[in-house]
Design a protein around this motif. Structure first.
Motif, mmCIF file in Angstrom:
data_model
loop_
_atom_site.group_PDB
_atom_site.id
_atom_site.type_symbol
_atom_site.label_atom_id
_atom_site.label_comp_id
_atom_site.label_asym_id
_atom_site.label_seq_id
_atom_site.Cartn_x
_atom_site.Cartn_y
_atom_site.Cartn_z
ATOM 1 N N THR A 18 -8.912 -0.079 -9.490
ATOM 2 C CA THR A 18 -7.759 0.672 -8.994
ATOM 3 C C THR A 18 -7.363 0.216 -7.595
ATOM 4 O OG1 THR A 18 -9.180 2.465 -8.202
ATOM 5 C CG2 THR A 18 -8.226 2.722 -10.381
ATOM 6 N N LEU A 19 -8.294 -0.343 -6.846
ATOM 7 C CA LEU A 19 -7.979 -0.872 -5.518
ATOM 8 C C LEU A 19 -7.126 -2.134 -5.620
ATOM 9 C CD1 LEU A 19 -8.607 -0.421 -2.479
ATOM 10 C CD2 LEU A 19 -10.535 -1.954 -2.774
ATOM 11 N N ILE A 20 -7.313 -2.898 -6.663
ATOM 12 C CA ILE A 20 -6.583 -4.157 -6.854
ATOM 13 C C ILE A 20 -5.204 -3.927 -7.468
ATOM 14 C CG2 ILE A 20 -6.621 -6.328 -8.162
ATOM 15 C CD1 ILE A 20 -9.698 -6.239 -7.855
ATOM 16 N N LEU A 66 1.198 4.716 -9.807
ATOM 17 C CA LEU A 66 0.868 6.136 -9.766
ATOM 18 C C LEU A 66 -0.375 6.456 -10.597
ATOM 19 C CD1 LEU A 66 4.441 7.703 -9.866
ATOM 20 C CD2 LEU A 66 2.869 7.564 -7.923
ATOM 21 N N ALA A 67 -0.544 5.779 -11.731
ATOM 22 C CA ALA A 67 -1.760 5.977 -12.527
ATOM 23 C C ALA A 67 -2.988 5.525 -11.752
ATOM 24 C CB ALA A 67 -1.648 5.218 -13.851
ATOM 25 N N SER A 68 -2.873 4.419 -11.060
ATOM 26 C CA SER A 68 -3.980 3.936 -10.233
ATOM 27 C C SER A 68 -4.299 4.921 -9.119
ATOM 28 C CB SER A 68 -3.617 2.568 -9.654
ATOM 29 O OG SER A 68 -4.634 2.098 -8.831
ATOM 30 N N GLY A 69 -3.268 5.470 -8.494
ATOM 31 C CA GLY A 69 -3.479 6.477 -7.463
ATOM 32 C C GLY A 69 -4.127 7.737 -8.017
ATOM 33 N N TRP A 70 -3.730 8.138 -9.224
ATOM 34 C CA TRP A 70 -4.342 9.316 -9.844
ATOM 35 C C TRP A 70 -5.824 9.084 -10.135
ATOM 36 C CZ3 TRP A 70 -3.848 14.249 -10.323
ATOM 37 C CH2 TRP A 70 -4.588 14.931 -11.261
ATOM 38 N N THR A 101 -7.607 3.148 -1.893
ATOM 39 C CA THR A 101 -6.706 2.969 -3.030
ATOM 40 C C THR A 101 -5.532 3.926 -2.950
ATOM 41 O OG1 THR A 101 -8.512 2.209 -4.427
ATOM 42 C CG2 THR A 101 -6.565 3.012 -5.546
ATOM 43 N N LEU A 102 -5.791 5.161 -2.549
ATOM 44 C CA LEU A 102 -4.692 6.115 -2.391
ATOM 45 C C LEU A 102 -3.682 5.624 -1.354
ATOM 46 C CD1 LEU A 102 -6.561 9.530 -2.520
ATOM 47 C CD2 LEU A 102 -4.870 8.684 -4.143
ATOM 48 N N ALA A 105 -1.808 2.718 -2.897
ATOM 49 C CA ALA A 105 -0.859 3.192 -3.908
ATOM 50 C C ALA A 105 0.385 3.773 -3.233
ATOM 51 C CB ALA A 105 -1.515 4.222 -4.819
ATOM 52 N N GLY A 106 0.190 4.548 -2.181
ATOM 53 C CA GLY A 106 1.338 5.104 -1.470
ATOM 54 C C GLY A 106 2.210 4.029 -0.858
ATOM 55 N N LEU A 107 1.581 3.054 -0.216
ATOM 56 C CA LEU A 107 2.349 1.950 0.365
ATOM 57 C C LEU A 107 3.029 1.109 -0.710
ATOM 58 C CD1 LEU A 107 -0.088 0.796 3.190
ATOM 59 C CD2 LEU A 107 2.113 1.954 3.457
ATOM 60 N N SER A 108 2.380 0.942 -1.850
ATOM 61 C CA SER A 108 2.972 0.157 -2.930
ATOM 62 C C SER A 108 4.175 0.858 -3.533
ATOM 63 C CB SER A 108 1.925 -0.135 -4.010
ATOM 64 O OG SER A 108 0.893 -0.934 -3.481
#
Length: 126
Positions: A18-20, A66-70, A101-102, A105-108
């Motif tokens: 999820t970090l990648i 968003l799935a990765s952030g979740w 990762t959060l 994800a927000g920056l992405s």
């Protein structure tokens, strides 16, 4: 003991993936956006006036991020562990990766939105 170790290894593997995923999804969307803009400016191809494809690609990138952030949010909330940064354990390291990762994800998500906006408003291609 072995079950808990296996659970930690699985959690670390999921957290690393999820970090990648968020920056990779943003990079793929970045390339997709500017390829779409180039095709649209050159007026080549039969999909030039089909913005649904671009919206679909943008929605797919946002959903993956968003799935990765979740998943990272769930990983950061491991029940039964000590509070973060209390003892320097493996769960603290997993939580650090999950919080990273959060943030990614927000920056992405912001990156995908700001990459999509110029393409959507692009009219004159001189």
């Amino acid at each position: 003991m072995i079950g808990r170790l296996h659970q930690r290894f699985r959690a670390l593997r999921v957290t690393l993936w999820t970090l990648i995923v968020p920056p990779t999804s943003w990079a793929a969307h970045f390339l997709f956006s500017y390829l779409w803009a180039a095709v649209r400016c050159a007026k080549t191809g039969r999909y030039v006036d089909a913005p649904a494809i671009f919206w679909g690609g943008t929605a797919a990138a946002l959903l993956v991020i968003l799935a990765s952030g979740w998943i990272a949010w769930v990983q950061a909330r491991i029940p039964g562990d000590h509070p973060p940064h209390e003892s320097g354990t493996d769960s603290d390291r997993l939580r650090f990766l999950a919080y990273a990762t959060l943030l990614l994800a927000g920056l992405s998500v912001i990156g995908v939105v700001f990459t999509a906006l110029p393409v959507l408003f692009l009219r004159d291609c001189r």
